[in-house]
Design a protein around this motif. Structure first.
Motif, PDB file in Angstrom:
ATOM      1  N   GLU A  12       0.823  -1.197   0.000  1.00 20.79           N
ATOM      2  CA  GLU A  12       0.000   0.000   0.000  1.00 20.79           C
ATOM      3  C   GLU A  12       0.866   1.259   0.000  1.00 20.79           C
ATOM      4  N   ARG A  13       2.117   1.151   0.360  1.00 21.23           N
ATOM      5  CA  ARG A  13       3.023   2.298   0.247  1.00 21.23           C
ATOM      6  C   ARG A  13       3.404   2.544  -1.204  1.00 21.23           C
ATOM      7  N   MET A  14       3.248   1.530  -2.037  1.00 20.39           N
ATOM      8  CA  MET A  14       3.507   1.641  -3.464  1.00 20.39           C
ATOM      9  C   MET A  14       2.171   1.814  -4.176  1.00 20.39           C
ATOM     10  N   ILE A  15       1.941   3.003  -4.692  1.00 21.30           N
ATOM     11  CA  ILE A  15       0.652   3.335  -5.296  1.00 21.30           C
ATOM     12  C   ILE A  15       0.801   3.307  -6.809  1.00 21.30           C
ATOM     13  N   SER A  16       0.165   2.329  -7.447  1.00 24.13           N
ATOM     14  CA  SER A  16       0.270   2.175  -8.895  1.00 24.13           C
ATOM     15  C   SER A  16      -0.513   3.263  -9.617  1.00 24.13           C
ATOM     16  N   GLY A  17       0.077   3.749 -10.693  1.00 23.68           N
ATOM     17  CA  GLY A  17      -0.598   4.679 -11.580  1.00 23.68           C
ATOM     18  C   GLY A  17      -1.033   3.960 -12.843  1.00 23.68           C
ATOM     19  N   PRO A  18      -1.759   4.627 -13.712  1.00 22.06           N
ATOM     20  CA  PRO A  18      -2.250   3.964 -14.939  1.00 22.06           C
ATOM     21  C   PRO A  18      -1.137   3.491 -15.854  1.00 22.06           C
ATOM     22  N   THR A  19       0.048   4.104 -15.760  1.00 28.17           N
ATOM     23  CA  THR A  19       1.157   3.714 -16.639  1.00 28.17           C
ATOM     24  C   THR A  19       2.280   3.002 -15.891  1.00 28.17           C
ATOM     25  N   GLY A 103      23.695  -3.474   8.293  1.00 27.96           N
ATOM     26  CA  GLY A 103      24.506  -2.831   7.268  1.00 27.96           C
ATOM     27  C   GLY A 103      23.913  -2.831   5.877  1.00 27.96           C
ATOM     28  N   MET A 104      22.603  -3.065   5.767  1.00 29.68           N
ATOM     29  CA  MET A 104      21.966  -3.057   4.446  1.00 29.68           C
ATOM     30  C   MET A 104      21.498  -1.669   4.046  1.00 29.68           C
ATOM     31  N   ALA A 105      20.856  -0.980   4.958  1.00 26.82           N
ATOM     32  CA  ALA A 105      20.302   0.347   4.680  1.00 26.82           C
ATOM     33  C   ALA A 105      19.699   0.887   5.964  1.00 26.82           C
ATOM     34  N   GLY A 106      19.252   2.142   5.914  1.00 22.03           N
ATOM     35  CA  GLY A 106      18.493   2.720   7.004  1.00 22.03           C
ATOM     36  C   GLY A 106      17.043   2.280   6.916  1.00 22.03           C
ATOM     37  N   PRO A 107      16.208   2.720   7.853  1.00 22.91           N
ATOM     38  CA  PRO A 107      14.813   2.258   7.863  1.00 22.91           C
ATOM     39  C   PRO A 107      14.036   2.629   6.611  1.00 22.91           C
ATOM     40  N   PHE A 108      14.203   3.849   6.090  1.00 18.65           N
ATOM     41  CA  PHE A 108      13.474   4.251   4.884  1.00 18.65           C
ATOM     42  C   PHE A 108      13.979   3.481   3.672  1.00 18.65           C
ATOM     43  N   GLY A 109      15.280   3.296   3.594  1.00 13.14           N
ATOM     44  CA  GLY A 109      15.854   2.535   2.491  1.00 13.14           C
ATOM     45  C   GLY A 109      15.417   1.090   2.509  1.00 13.14           C
ATOM     46  N   MET A 110      15.325   0.493   3.710  1.00 15.21           N
ATOM     47  CA  MET A 110      14.870  -0.890   3.814  1.00 15.21           C
ATOM     48  C   MET A 110      13.414  -1.015   3.404  1.00 15.21           C
ATOM     49  N   ILE A 111      12.584  -0.062   3.836  1.00  9.65           N
ATOM     50  CA  ILE A 111      11.171  -0.099   3.460  1.00  9.65           C
ATOM     51  C   ILE A 111      11.029  -0.006   1.947  1.00  9.65           C
ATOM     52  N   HIS A 112      11.755   0.926   1.334  1.00  9.59           N
ATOM     53  CA  HIS A 112      11.640   1.096  -0.118  1.00  9.59           C
ATOM     54  C   HIS A 112      12.148  -0.131  -0.860  1.00  9.59           C
ATOM     55  N   ALA A 113      13.303  -0.652  -0.470  1.00  4.64           N
ATOM     56  CA  ALA A 113      13.874  -1.814  -1.157  1.00  4.64           C
ATOM     57  C   ALA A 113      12.931  -3.010  -1.066  1.00  4.64           C
ATOM     58  N   HIS A 114      12.345  -3.213   0.100  1.00 10.01           N
ATOM     59  CA  HIS A 114      11.413  -4.322   0.267  1.00 10.01           C
ATOM     60  C   HIS A 114      10.132  -4.096  -0.529  1.00 10.01           C
ATOM     61  N   ASP A 115       9.559  -2.901  -0.408  1.00 14.60           N
ATOM     62  CA  ASP A 115       8.230  -2.675  -0.977  1.00 14.60           C
ATOM     63  C   ASP A 115       8.227  -2.590  -2.496  1.00 14.60           C
ATOM     64  N   ARG A 117      10.250  -4.236  -4.446  1.00 18.23           N
ATOM     65  CA  ARG A 117      10.390  -5.634  -4.876  1.00 18.23           C
ATOM     66  C   ARG A 117       9.071  -6.371  -4.684  1.00 18.23           C
ATOM     67  N   ASP A 118       8.442  -6.146  -3.524  1.00 16.99           N
ATOM     68  CA  ASP A 118       7.181  -6.803  -3.226  1.00 16.99           C
ATOM     69  C   ASP A 118       6.104  -6.390  -4.231  1.00 16.99           C
ATOM     70  N   TRP A 119       6.042  -5.093  -4.533  1.00 16.43           N
ATOM     71  CA  TRP A 119       5.070  -4.592  -5.516  1.00 16.43           C
ATOM     72  C   TRP A 119       5.329  -5.219  -6.882  1.00 16.43           C
ATOM     73  N   THR A 155       4.106   5.290  -7.192  1.00 18.26           N
ATOM     74  CA  THR A 155       4.411   6.358  -6.236  1.00 18.26           C
ATOM     75  C   THR A 155       4.666   5.747  -4.870  1.00 18.26           C
ATOM     76  N   PHE A 156       5.782   6.129  -4.264  1.00 14.32           N
ATOM     77  CA  PHE A 156       6.180   5.567  -2.973  1.00 14.32           C
ATOM     78  C   PHE A 156       5.868   6.564  -1.867  1.00 14.32           C
ATOM     79  N   VAL A 157       5.034   6.162  -0.924  1.00 13.29           N
ATOM     80  CA  VAL A 157       4.639   7.036   0.182  1.00 13.29           C
ATOM     81  C   VAL A 157       4.764   6.262   1.487  1.00 13.29           C
ATOM     82  N   ILE A 158       5.723   6.655   2.330  1.00 13.05           N
ATOM     83  CA  ILE A 158       5.857   6.056   3.657  1.00 13.05           C
ATOM     84  C   ILE A 158       4.835   6.708   4.574  1.00 13.05           C
ATOM     85  N   GLU A 159       4.210   5.939   5.428  1.00 16.51           N
ATOM     86  CA  GLU A 159       3.211   6.473   6.342  1.00 16.51           C
ATOM     87  C   GLU A 159       3.809   7.595   7.195  1.00 16.51           C
TER      88      GLU A 159
END
Length: 328
Positions: A12-19, A103-115, A117-119, A155-159
């Motif tokens: 849900e943090r990854m919001i798909s657009g029409p394109t 040592g992978m990333a900070g919290p925002f970077g981890m959320i983005h990298a995971h989400d 890929r998940d999306w 579109t990536f939006v962290i809560e």
């Protein structure tokens, strides 16, 4: 009887657009990521054997276990990304901080990298990088030194509660530097051997291990459940469940992404779940999500011939529920 929890997927943090497209993009080299990985790996390979000692090795084992289990698996993955359980802010900060030390990333970077890929994996098709489809060494280069730059990403939006948290903002800016206080402490207590094994060997092994599990867990293995109409399936790697603290049961995670418990079937040891159970006993974890009290994924079905997980006290008794249908 408790009610079924509302499904809140990380995507849900990854919001798909029409394109939005999960396939149209280029793999680009990420200098900071690559230099960080190469530097620590080179130090570990060159100086690790020369500084080996059983005390340094013990430090490596203990710090790796704490940061991977409590930090990455429980703090970053199950808590911050999937909100599989609730805890106090103080406990959350400690767990996520330990995850940063992997040592992978900070919290925002981890959320983005995971989400992202998940999306991508939830689409009908996705880029080969997000699917781990390249051969072994090529995938290693892509995953640990590169990223895919999609031309039409979601579109990536962290809560807001996470995005505006000052503690998370601080460790996001300084996640690499967070190794320095520990490096100084290890050097002061144990000299060069503790510094090399407590920082360089630990981080490089953690980064390489994370890639290895991701590579194989998206290609083959045990699969009790399948998800229809998605680009990538997840698989369980039972032989590595213990050393990954449950993260190797990736087929279970694809089936029940919100579940705080990853080792769902008999014999699947999930030490991350054991830690969460300990927090529950201490009154530090509540509202724990499991397959029993969350909505099943769309398209989830049992794989014929496999012994899939069926909750003992399953609340999903409605007609057509894939969990109920999987009962034997």
């Amino acid at each position: 009887m408790p009610s079924v929890a509302t499904q809140t997927l990380s995507t849900e943090r990854m919001i798909s657009g029409p394109t939005s497209s999960a396939t149209d993009g280029d793999v680009i080299w990420v200098p900071s990521k690559s230099i960080w990985t190469c530097s620590l790996t080179l130090i570990a390979l060159v100086f690790g054997p020369a500084t080996f000692g059983w005390d340094a090795f013990a430090l490596f084992v203990v710090t790796t276990a704490v940061t991977i289990c409590a930090g990455h698996s429980v703090g970053m993955h199950r808590l911050l990304i999937h909100r599989s359980f609730q805890t106090s802010k103080a406990v959350e900060y400690i767990l996520v901080y330990l995850g940063t030390l992997v040592g992978m990333a900070g919290p925002f970077g981890m959320i983005h990298a995971h989400d992202i890929r998940d999306w991508a994996q939830r689409q009908h098709e996705c880029h080969p990088l997000h699917a781990h489809r390249r051969w072994f060494l090529a995938d290693a280069w892509w995953q640990m030194h590169c990223a895919v730059k999609l031309r039409q990403p979601p579109t990536f939006v962290i809560e807001k509660v996470v995005r505006e948290d000052q503690f998370y903002q601080f460790i996001e800016r300084t996640w690499m530097a967070q190794q320095l206080p520990w490096a100084a402490l290890f050097f002061f207590v144990g000299g060069w051997s503790w510094l090399v094994w407590g920082i360089a060997v630990r981080v490089s092994v953690s980064l390489t291990g994370h890639w290895l599990i991701g590579h194989f867990a998206h290609r083959r293995g045990h699969q009790g459940w399948s998800v229809d109409n998605v680009a990538v399936q997840g698989y369980n790697l039972p032989a590595f469940g213990l050393v990954t603290f449950g993260e190797a049961f990736h087929g279970n995670h694809h089936a029940f992404p919100q579940s705080a418990r990853l080792g769902l079937e008999r014999g699947q040891i999930d030490l991350g779940w054991t830690l969460i159970q300990g927090l529950m006993v201490l009154g530090l974890a509540k509202e724990v999500k499991l397959p029993e009290n969350t909505q099943p994924r769309d398209g989830l079905r049992r794989v014929a011939g496999e012994e899939a997980y069926v909750p003992r006290t399953c609340l999903q008794t409605c007609k057509g529920c894939p969990i109920s249908a999987g009962r034997t």
